[in-house]
Scaffold this active site. Structure first.
Site, short mmCIF file in Angstrom:
data_model
loop_
_atom_site.label_atom_id
_atom_site.label_comp_id
_atom_site.label_asym_id
_atom_site.label_seq_id
_atom_site.Cartn_x
_atom_site.Cartn_y
_atom_site.Cartn_z
N GLU A 155 58.21 66.86 75.84
CA GLU A 155 58.08 65.42 75.66
C GLU A 155 56.97 64.79 76.75
OE1 GLU A 155 61.77 63.58 75.53
OE2 GLU A 155 62.08 63.67 73.42
N GLU A 179 64.07 68.08 67.96
CA GLU A 179 65.15 67.37 68.26
C GLU A 179 65.26 66.04 67.37
OE1 GLU A 179 65.38 66.01 72.52
OE2 GLU A 179 64.47 67.68 73.10
#
Ligand code: GAL
Length: 744
Positions: A378, A458
């Site tokens: 991320e 995710e």
């Protein structure tokens, strides 16, 4: 001869020490065995800064005469986070990554007689070391939390063996091997190297012999016939043993191809939708410091209980025991480098690039690993940095694709696969005015006008944290969200699959989670007890593998808002489910293919459609018991009963293993469940449970714990030696139960 023996016993540990203690063989310390955590933490509500400091580990050992003329080293499988290693007081090595192994050469430095190894291990979140420097929503703990090995080999030994299977799908197969010798003293060498492929039973498949002239050599086996592919449901493994000058290394491998394409994922050339979960390697109390059997058990839970086909080792390389078990079980793995959102300065990036190489070199022979994660999870785009991580990954391993997990859209695709954390579901800001959306179309995310290899890495997690003791209605919504995303992934052929956040709840920093230092993001709690959402995954397997029948209910009239149990979601892979409420006429309901058209096994949803006005008017009457039966091919395959008056009648105490290996630190999990007359956990029973352990083992965590949603768990670990370990669990209203384990 190669000797690789555990160097795990007889360590002394000091939480407080002075510089003089590092070299002091006589200084007192606490006797510990590895794997070890420097600070044991409470289950929740603790101060995570207590381990952000240095600790000292020391171990004395005697020089053995047989070591003369050999290479002697220590191999650390993993120590968190910053290690400095001293021999007899002299610093001889350091390592700045908590997740990859490192080898410390002792040759030429050992004294005849007694020697002292000291490790100063700093658990601080050192901003120079990935993943630190920003905030991270998990804990890294401190300690020599994996095994250490004493390695004694010839001056020239086998350093690394890389095995590739370039044409795995061909009838006549090739195995390419690259052997790198380790020759730290630049000794002269000659002789032959013999490499042998064997099947799992040890039968020889092929052997080659090569004269050795350089420290790195490559060779191939060709025309190998009659070999079996490594498949998720039949993960055939082979071994390659390589011998050279009295040294021998055995590596396992398998034949398979794995490719994420713009049209989805293909394993061995066949489409396979990825249905996965993320895993943190942490456990209550001892953090990362769990050994082989507990690591293996997590893989077994993922494969056989959650029935997923892939695990992402978020966000770092995980235990080799875990990965070995994934190989054996046929569980695919997406492994990635340490990191979380933050990218540090040049030195930090260089360490991250080194981490890519260390991860790949450690793990390139695992058939289970299909993808290398070469981005900081991320993080933002960073062209030069990620061009380099990709370059290193491709140079070291041209057989696997790279991925790099992001949550940003329109991100520069330097990897082979656009791996995306898509948290659109329930996100007002991203969702805008559109109707409930489970996943965005990939081109909206990538900003490209064509499809690329794409995978959801995710979803869920912080968007809908759900505790195992949360209200039934919240848990039902938790389930629906997991189902919605799986359904969307199954319905879009350009999405290779979806990996949910996450398998198990985990301890975290104060800045994340529910304030209790727990991210309640798992489909299982920290003891690996399933929440209802666990069955969203499990129910997608075929009934011949496991019949799943999991109604999302505590079966009580007044638990939900307004009351009743409708709509009743039944997670199942049965063709049909029959619900019998009291003595009223039974209802047969099939999977709801309208609500979840793409799932292999949509849930059965029993709602007001299935009841007459008269039946619905039963509210306010006596609450009744129920029976739910699942049918496959017209046959009843599983029946669940619910009591209308649940009370605790059974104290269930089950362990993962009956035997423990007393020769090392071996652990096993024990789960306690308090059940009603129909065999269900009592979801709102929070009574205290007492635990006592006798014999050569100890309890991890406190000896009085509350039930959480009618269950709790703990681990015991061996303290050394053989004998019988007795574990007694007591609950005031039901008495006690004792389990016996034999420690060998
Ligand atoms: C993601 C992150 C995970 C975890 C998750 C919680 O942003 O990558 O590590 O924090 O959110 O849902």
């Amino acid at each position: 001869m190669r000797s690789l023996v555990p160097f795990t016993h007889g360590w002394l540990f000091n939480a407080d020490y002075t510089a003089a203690t590092i070299a002091d063989q006589g200084a007192v310390g606490t006797a510990v065995t590895l794997p070890h955590t420097a600070v044991e933490l409470p289950f929740s509500y603790f101060d995570e800064t207590t381990y952000w400091r240095p600790f000292l580990y020391r171990k004395s050992f005697e020089f053995e005469s047989g070591w003369a003329g050999k290479e002697v080293s220590l191999v650390f499988d993993g120590a968190m986070a910053n290690s400095k290693v001293f021999l007899n007081g002299d610093e001889i090595a350091s390592h700045q990554d908590g997740y990859t192994p490192f080898e410390v050469r002792l040759t030429g430095r050992l004294k005849v007689g007694s020697n002292l190894i000291s490790v100063v291990l700093d658990g601080s979140e050192n901003p120079r070391i990935p993943p630190f420097g920003g905030q991270i929503d998990y804990l890294t703990y401190a300690g020599i939390y994996r095994e250490v090995w004493l390695k004694v080999v010839e001056p020239v030994s086998i350093g690394n063996v890389k095995i590739e299977t370039p044409d795995a799908l061909a009838t006549e197969k090739t195995v390419t091997v690259r052997v790198t010798l380790s020759n730290p003293a630049s000794a002269a060498f000659s002789g032959a190297l013999v490499a042998t492929i064997r099947d799992a039973a040890g039968a020889v498949i092929a052997t080659v012999e090569k004269a050795v002239s350089s420290e790195e050599m490559s060779f191939s086996f060709t025309g190998l016939k009659g070999l079996t592919l490594w498949e998720p449901n039949a993960p055939t493994l082979y071994t390659l043993d390589v011998t050279f000058g009295g040294d021998k290394v055995i590596e396992r491998f398998g034949f398979r191809t794995a490719e994420v394409t713009p049209e989805g994922f293909k394993l061995n050339g066949k489409p396979l939708k990825i249905r996965g979960l993320n895993r943190h390697q942490s456990f209550p109390y001892v953090g990362y410091a769990m050994g082989k059997s507990v690591q293996e058990r997590d893989a077994e839970i993922l494969k056989h209980q959650l029935h997923v086909n892939l695990v992402r080792t978020s966000h770092y390389p995980q235990s080799k025991h875990f990965l070995n078990r994934c190989d054996e079980l046929g569980l695919l793995v997406f492994e990635e480098i340490p990191g979380w959102q933050h990218i540090g300065a040049a030195e930090w990036k260089a360490q991250a690039v080194d981490n890519v190489a260390a991860m790949i070199r450690r793990d390139w022979n695992h058939p289970s690993i299909i993808l290398w994660g070469v981005r900081i999870n991320e993080s933002q785009d960073d062209h030069d940095f990620y061009a380099e991580t990709n370059r290193v990954a491709r140079e070291l391993d041209s057989t696997r694709q790279t991925g790099g997990v992001r949550y940003i859209t329109d991100s520069e695709l330097l990897e082979d696969v656009y791996t995306m954390n898509d948290f659109i579901l329930g996100n007002e800001e991203l969702g805008g005015n559109r109707p409930r959306t489970a996943l965005r179309p990939q081109q909206e995310v990538t900003g490209k006008n064509h499809n690329v290899p794409y995978m959801i890495t995710e979803f869920g997690g912080h968007m809908y944290p759900t505790k195992i003791y949360d209200q039934e209605q919240r848990q039902a919504e938790h389930v629906r969200r997991h189902l919605d995303v799986l359904n969307a992934a199954y319905g879009d052929s350009s999405i290779s699959g979806a990996i949910g956040w996450c398998a198990f709840d985990y301890n975290t920093h104060k800045d994340f989670g529910s304030g209790d230092r727990i991210c309640h993001h798992g489909v299982m709690d920290m003891f690996r007890e399933p929440k209802f959402a666990a069955f969203a995954y499990a129910s997608q397997c075929e009934p011949d593998e496991d019949v799943i029948l999991a109604p999302v209910t505590f079966w009580a009239r007044g638990e939900r808002n307004i009351g009743g149990v409708l709509p009743l979601l039944i997670l199942t892979n049965c063709d049909e489910v029959e619900l019998q409420y009291g003595n009223y006429p039974p209802k047969r309901v099939g999977p709801d293919r309208e609500a979840f058209p793409h799932l292999p096994h949509p849930p059965v949803i029993v709602d007001r459609r299935h009841f007459s006005a008269e039946e619905l008017g039963l509210w306010g009457m006596r609450w009744e018991a129920a029976r739910i039966t699942g049918y496959v091919d017209g046959k009843a395959v599983k029946t669940i009963h619910y009591a209308d008056d649940p009370v605790p009648v059974e104290l269930e105490v089950v362990a993962d293993a009956a035997e423990l290996d007393g020769s090392k630190k071996d652990s096993t999990r024990v789960i306690i469940r308090v059940k009603d007359q129909a065999g269900h956990k009592l979801p709102f029973l929070f009574d205290p449970v007492t635990i006592s352990v006798e014999g050569p083992a100890r309890l991890l965590g406190p000896s009085t714990v509350p039930l959480r949603a009618g269950a709790t768990g703990f681990w015991i670990e061996t303290t050394g030696g053989a004998g019988t370990v007795k574990v007694t669990v007591g609950l005031e209203r039901l008495g006690s139960k004792t389990l016996a384990f034999s420690a060998n």
